[in-house]
Motif scaffolding. Structure first.
Motif, PDB file in Angstrom:
ATOM      1  N   MET A 125       0.833  -1.200   0.000  1.00 59.15           N
ATOM      2  CA  MET A 125       0.000   0.000   0.000  1.00 59.15           C
ATOM      3  C   MET A 125       0.875   1.261   0.000  1.00 59.15           C
ATOM      4  SD  MET A 125      -1.840   1.319   3.341  1.00 59.15           S
ATOM      5  CE  MET A 125      -3.092   2.560   3.449  1.00 59.15           C
ATOM      6  N   ALA A 126       1.836   1.299   0.921  1.00 53.94           N
ATOM      7  CA  ALA A 126       2.708   2.481   0.999  1.00 53.94           C
ATOM      8  C   ALA A 126       3.500   2.636  -0.291  1.00 53.94           C
ATOM      9  CB  ALA A 126       3.646   2.356   2.199  1.00 53.94           C
ATOM     10  N   THR A 127       3.989   1.525  -0.841  1.00 47.89           N
ATOM     11  CA  THR A 127       4.829   1.625  -2.039  1.00 47.89           C
ATOM     12  C   THR A 127       4.030   2.124  -3.241  1.00 47.89           C
ATOM     13  OG1 THR A 127       6.224  -0.128  -1.148  1.00 47.89           O
ATOM     14  CG2 THR A 127       6.462   0.357  -3.501  1.00 47.89           C
ATOM     15  N   ALA A 128       2.791   1.675  -3.350  1.00 48.95           N
ATOM     16  CA  ALA A 128       1.956   2.131  -4.471  1.00 48.95           C
ATOM     17  C   ALA A 128       1.596   3.610  -4.305  1.00 48.95           C
ATOM     18  CB  ALA A 128       0.701   1.278  -4.575  1.00 48.95           C
ATOM     19  N   ASP A 129       1.229   4.007  -3.100  1.00 51.11           N
ATOM     20  CA  ASP A 129       0.941   5.430  -2.850  1.00 51.11           C
ATOM     21  C   ASP A 129       2.179   6.279  -3.142  1.00 51.11           C
ATOM     22  OD1 ASP A 129      -1.731   5.239  -2.012  1.00 51.11           O
ATOM     23  OD2 ASP A 129      -1.160   4.799   0.057  1.00 51.11           O
ATOM     24  N   TYR A 130       3.308   5.700  -2.796  1.00 53.38           N
ATOM     25  CA  TYR A 130       4.593   6.383  -2.994  1.00 53.38           C
ATOM     26  C   TYR A 130       4.857   6.582  -4.486  1.00 53.38           C
ATOM     27  CZ  TYR A 130       9.639   7.144  -2.212  1.00 53.38           C
ATOM     28  OH  TYR A 130      10.918   7.663  -2.144  1.00 53.38           O
ATOM     29  N   ALA A 131       4.725   5.502  -5.244  1.00 50.90           N
ATOM     30  CA  ALA A 131       4.951   5.588  -6.701  1.00 50.90           C
ATOM     31  C   ALA A 131       4.026   6.640  -7.304  1.00 50.90           C
ATOM     32  CB  ALA A 131       4.703   4.226  -7.350  1.00 50.90           C
ATOM     33  N   ALA A 132       2.764   6.605  -6.890  1.00 49.93           N
ATOM     34  CA  ALA A 132       1.766   7.520  -7.444  1.00 49.93           C
ATOM     35  C   ALA A 132       2.131   8.973  -7.153  1.00 49.93           C
ATOM     36  CB  ALA A 132       0.392   7.196  -6.862  1.00 49.93           C
ATOM     37  N   SER A 133       2.391   9.268  -5.889  1.00 54.66           N
ATOM     38  CA  SER A 133       2.621  10.671  -5.531  1.00 54.66           C
ATOM     39  C   SER A 133       3.936  11.184  -6.113  1.00 54.66           C
ATOM     40  CB  SER A 133       2.582  10.856  -4.012  1.00 54.66           C
ATOM     41  OG  SER A 133       3.455   9.948  -3.388  1.00 54.66           O
ATOM     42  N   MET A 134       4.931  10.318  -6.196  1.00 55.62           N
ATOM     43  CA  MET A 134       6.213  10.737  -6.780  1.00 55.62           C
ATOM     44  C   MET A 134       6.058  11.013  -8.280  1.00 55.62           C
ATOM     45  SD  MET A 134       8.674  10.927  -4.662  1.00 55.62           S
ATOM     46  CE  MET A 134       8.553  10.832  -2.919  1.00 55.62           C
ATOM     47  N   ALA A 135       5.302  10.167  -8.959  1.00 64.58           N
ATOM     48  CA  ALA A 135       5.097  10.362 -10.402  1.00 64.58           C
ATOM     49  C   ALA A 135       4.314  11.658 -10.650  1.00 64.58           C
ATOM     50  CB  ALA A 135       4.361   9.163 -10.996  1.00 64.58           C
ATOM     51  N   LEU A 136       3.290  11.872  -9.855  1.00 62.76           N
ATOM     52  CA  LEU A 136       2.503  13.107  -9.976  1.00 62.76           C
ATOM     53  C   LEU A 136       3.404  14.323  -9.725  1.00 62.76           C
ATOM     54  CD1 LEU A 136      -0.062  14.959  -9.869  1.00 62.76           C
ATOM     55  CD2 LEU A 136      -0.378  14.204  -7.515  1.00 62.76           C
ATOM     56  N   ALA A 137       4.185  14.245  -8.652  1.00 55.35           N
ATOM     57  CA  ALA A 137       5.055  15.366  -8.299  1.00 55.35           C
ATOM     58  C   ALA A 137       6.059  15.635  -9.419  1.00 55.35           C
ATOM     59  CB  ALA A 137       5.772  15.081  -6.988  1.00 55.35           C
ATOM     60  N   SER A 138       6.561  14.587 -10.014  1.00 56.16           N
ATOM     61  CA  SER A 138       7.531  14.758 -11.086  1.00 56.16           C
ATOM     62  C   SER A 138       6.929  15.593 -12.226  1.00 56.16           C
ATOM     63  CB  SER A 138       7.972  13.383 -11.578  1.00 56.16           C
ATOM     64  OG  SER A 138       8.616  13.498 -12.808  1.00 56.16           O
ATOM     65  N   ARG A 139       5.675  15.325 -12.533  1.00 57.90           N
ATOM     66  CA  ARG A 139       4.980  16.110 -13.569  1.00 57.90           C
ATOM     67  C   ARG A 139       4.851  17.585 -13.171  1.00 57.90           C
ATOM     68  NH1 ARG A 139       1.017  12.499 -13.361  1.00 57.90           N
ATOM     69  NH2 ARG A 139      -0.854  13.764 -13.170  1.00 57.90           N
ATOM     70  N   VAL A 140       4.443  17.780 -11.937  1.00 55.10           N
ATOM     71  CA  VAL A 140       4.156  19.147 -11.489  1.00 55.10           C
ATOM     72  C   VAL A 140       5.440  19.988 -11.365  1.00 55.10           C
ATOM     73  CG1 VAL A 140       3.184  20.527  -9.595  1.00 55.10           C
ATOM     74  CG2 VAL A 140       2.036  18.421 -10.328  1.00 55.10           C
ATOM     75  N   TYR A 141       6.523  19.389 -10.859  1.00 58.80           N
ATOM     76  CA  TYR A 141       7.754  20.158 -10.623  1.00 58.80           C
ATOM     77  C   TYR A 141       8.608  20.314 -11.877  1.00 58.80           C
ATOM     78  CZ  TYR A 141       6.849  20.174  -5.605  1.00 58.80           C
ATOM     79  OH  TYR A 141       6.293  20.380  -4.364  1.00 58.80           O
ATOM     80  N   ARG A 142       8.271  19.576 -12.935  1.00 63.82           N
ATOM     81  CA  ARG A 142       9.078  19.591 -14.169  1.00 63.82           C
ATOM     82  C   ARG A 142       9.334  21.017 -14.658  1.00 63.82           C
ATOM     83  NH1 ARG A 142      12.461  16.251 -15.909  1.00 63.82           N
ATOM     84  NH2 ARG A 142      11.074  14.486 -15.459  1.00 63.82           N
ATOM     85  N   THR A 143       8.300  21.854 -14.645  1.00 67.64           N
ATOM     86  CA  THR A 143       8.428  23.227 -15.141  1.00 67.64           C
ATOM     87  C   THR A 143       9.390  24.066 -14.303  1.00 67.64           C
ATOM     88  OG1 THR A 143       6.027  23.001 -14.989  1.00 67.64           O
ATOM     89  CG2 THR A 143       6.855  24.975 -16.093  1.00 67.64           C
TER      90      THR A 143
END
Ligand code: G3I
Ligand code: 9MR
Ligand code: ZN
Length: 553
Positions: free
Chosen positions: A243-261
């Motif tokens: 559960m933690a690892t999946a939530d982790y993957a999700a939030s990190m991937a989302l963050a990567s998109r948002v911080y890219r700019t």
């Protein structure tokens, strides 16, 4: 008190309702130049008995008042509501304080007066952590936000909070221009992103060599009521869970998109962490749960199902990388019996819908979009019906008042916003407007707003569940620093967990009589951790909602 309203206020153009439990005739008064004037009078609508509170309620609808100002409502018995404002900016400071509250949770650094005002404290929890299962392994994992009124730091709640906040930022960026007066203010990067980065930098440390995310970082037992810097207990890294690892993957991937700019190198680090976590999930397709060891009493955040977390992870990986293999996973998981509409720590499947339905690039397959669209609108229709049944306009049934019920309320508000945005797209694309009918998007939006009104005082206990907001805001959150800092006023901008039909802390059990209606199972007492704690992931959906309603300021 027999008249309940949003104690913070109402937006000029939106639906405005208050509830009376006695006296059917009312007048709406406006304060003006030291005096006051009556601006409306009428007879409230008898709305019958409200199931969740047991109250017989009368609804006052004063939507037609648009003029900015300070108001109150009075009934024929001379009873008055709290004062409230009407104005375009009524939720502006509220949104800022809801965000600023996260700064006060920072761990591993000092809170300085310049930013923290009176709520300062020296560095806390500076020691290295030890692996629970192998005491010879020591790791530096400083940083992050304290989860709640305790000093633990847990991956799933962190991911969910960051998820709410980053989506709010991505969808309503115009609501995030204000300074939060944090150490990073003025850096050119929006303060919300700097605040979230504080959490993300800590999360980056919470991954093992195989990509798995440690379930949590806490001491063995909750600390006594002491300031964070006085808590010298050993902190442990507890085993990896799926559960933690999946939530982790999700939030990190989302963050990567948002911080890219803003910061490509940081975005790369986030994506790398997300990919490693996702690989771990592929290697461990089975459910890997977490349970507290016998001696440990800190938060467990145990979940019986990790499919929704895996769906969220696959979705964010798809939206960030566009790779087909993630689409296949998303399609597969969408065939399973998952809610797709929840945003809490036990069920994160709503994030898949949020990501896919608001993705301007159209990355996901039309099938996935169609599936999610259908479920989201159906759930929104159900919530509208539930809210219409409720005397207080809240989309909650009596059984929904669980631990952290205010999170349920706010998460439902988020779902309604998603539905409003989805329906609006259809309406703009020219689906025929039924003359005389209120647009669906508007109904969803107004119902979402009613959830905020409930939180801010339109409820059967007459409390505003946000510290510092409203004439009768709760004042005694279960929060260690608040109890110990000797300051009379709690920090402003904290959302309380709220009513819980079966309280399980001692004082809550003592004070709430058997048979109390669910909406009234609340006590404003600092010992009531099952009724009155604060958490990062109860504030974050409130940021999402207020940011939506502040976007035209
Ligand atoms: O999911 C079920 C639902 O299906 C059922 O209908 C309902 C009936 O009670 O229960 C739901 O489960 C609840 C679960 O939360 C999910 O919402 C449990 O009863 C309830 O006991 C559980 O409460 C959690 C609590 O920890 C105890 O584990 C809260 O959500 C969670 O917010 C809270 O988290 C604590 C941390 O442990 C420590 N830090 C503070 C934090 C806030 O209080
Ligand atoms: O303060 C703790 C709170 O953050 C948690 O939500 C709650 C459940 O894990 O536990 C609280 O700590 C209590 C502990 O569980 C039992 N002894 C009293 C503690 C403080 O009230
Ligand atoms: Zn700390």
């Amino acid at each position: 008190m027999a008249i309940y309203c949003d104690q913070t206020g109402y937006l000029p153009q939106d639906r405005k309702r208050a509830v009376m439990t006695a006296g059917e005739n009312y007048k709406v008064m406006r304060m003006k130049d030291g005096g006051e004037e009556q601006v409306m009078a009428g007879t409230a609508r008898d709305a019958g008995t409200d199931a969740a509170s047991g109250d017989h309620v009368y609804e006052v609808d004063f939507s037609k008042i648009h003029e900015a100002g300070l108001y109150y409502i009075e009934n024929e018995k001379g009873e008055r509501s709290h004062c409230f404002r009407i104005g375009k900016d009524v939720y502006k400071e509220l949104q800022r304080d809801l965000q600023k509250a996260l700064y006060f949770q920072r761990c591993g650094c000092a809170l300085e007066e310049q930013y923290a005002g009176p709520y300062t404290h020296p560095c806390c929890h500076m020691g290295d952590a030890v692996l629970w299962n192998d005491r010879s392994v020591v790791k530096e994992v400083r940083g992050g936000w304290h989860d709640a009124g305790d000093y633990g730091r847990y991956i799933s709640p962190a991911a969910v909070a960051v998820g709410h906040l980053l989506y709010a930022f991505q969808l309503f960026p115009e609501s995030f221009q204000e300074s939060l007066n944090i150490p990073e203010s003025g850096s050119g990067i929006p303060d919300l992103l700097s605040e979230c980065r504080y959490e993300l930098e800590w999360m980056l440390k919470m991954q093992d060599e195989e990509g798995g995310a440690y379930h949590k970082l806490t001491s063995e037992r909750h600390a006594d009521f002491i300031m964070p810097e006085e808590d010298k207990a050993q902190f442990y890294l507890f085993p990896v869970s799926s559960m933690a690892t999946a939530d982790y993957a999700a939030s990190m991937a989302l963050a990567s998109r948002v911080y890219r700019t803003y910061d490509g190198a940081f975005a790369d680090r986030l994506l790398e962490a997300a990919e490693a976590a996702y690989e771990w999930l592929e290697k461990h397709p089975e459910y890997v749960g977490f349970h507290n060891p016998e001696s440990c009493n800190t938060g467990e955040y145990d979940d019986v199902c990790d499919r929704d977390e895996r769906l969220w992870a696959a979705t964010e990986m798809l939206l960030t990388t566009g790779e087909q293999k993630y689409q296949e996973q998303v399609s597969k998981l969408l065939q399973e019996d998952l809610s797709r509409t929840d945003f809490g720590w036990t069920d994160v499947s709503g994030f898949a819908a949020l990501g896919i339905l608001t993705d301007a690039a159209g990355t996901a397959s039309p099938d996935s979009v169609g599936e999610l669209r259908k479920t989201v609108l159906a759930e929104a229709d159900r919530l509208v019906r539930v809210a219409e049944q409720s005397g207080y306009g809240v989309a909650m049934e009596p059984e929904d008042y669980i631990w952290g019920s205010n999170m349920v309320v706010l998460n439902r508000g988020m779902l309604l916003i998603l539905a409003a945005m989805t329906a609006k797209k259809d309406e703009e694309a020219g689906s025929p407007d039924q003359a005389g009918c209120e647009k669906r998007s508007l109904i969803y939006e107004q119902t979402a707003l009613a959830q905020l009104h409930y939180l801010l005082g339109m409820n059967a206990v007459d409390y505003s569940y946000v510290t510092g907001y409203g004439e009768h805001a709760y004042r005694h959150p279960h929060n260690r620093p608040t109890e110990c800092d000797g300051i009379e006023e709690p920090m402003p901008g904290w959302v309380s967990g709220g009513p819980f039909k079966t309280p399980c802390d001692e004082v809550g059990r003592e004070r709430i009589r058997e048979g109390t209606p669910p909406m009234k199972c609340y006590v404003d007492h600092a010992a009531c951790y099952s009724l009155n704690e604060i958490t990062i992931y109860w504030n974050s959906p409130a940021v999402f909602l207020t940011a939506y309603f502040n976007r035209e300021l």
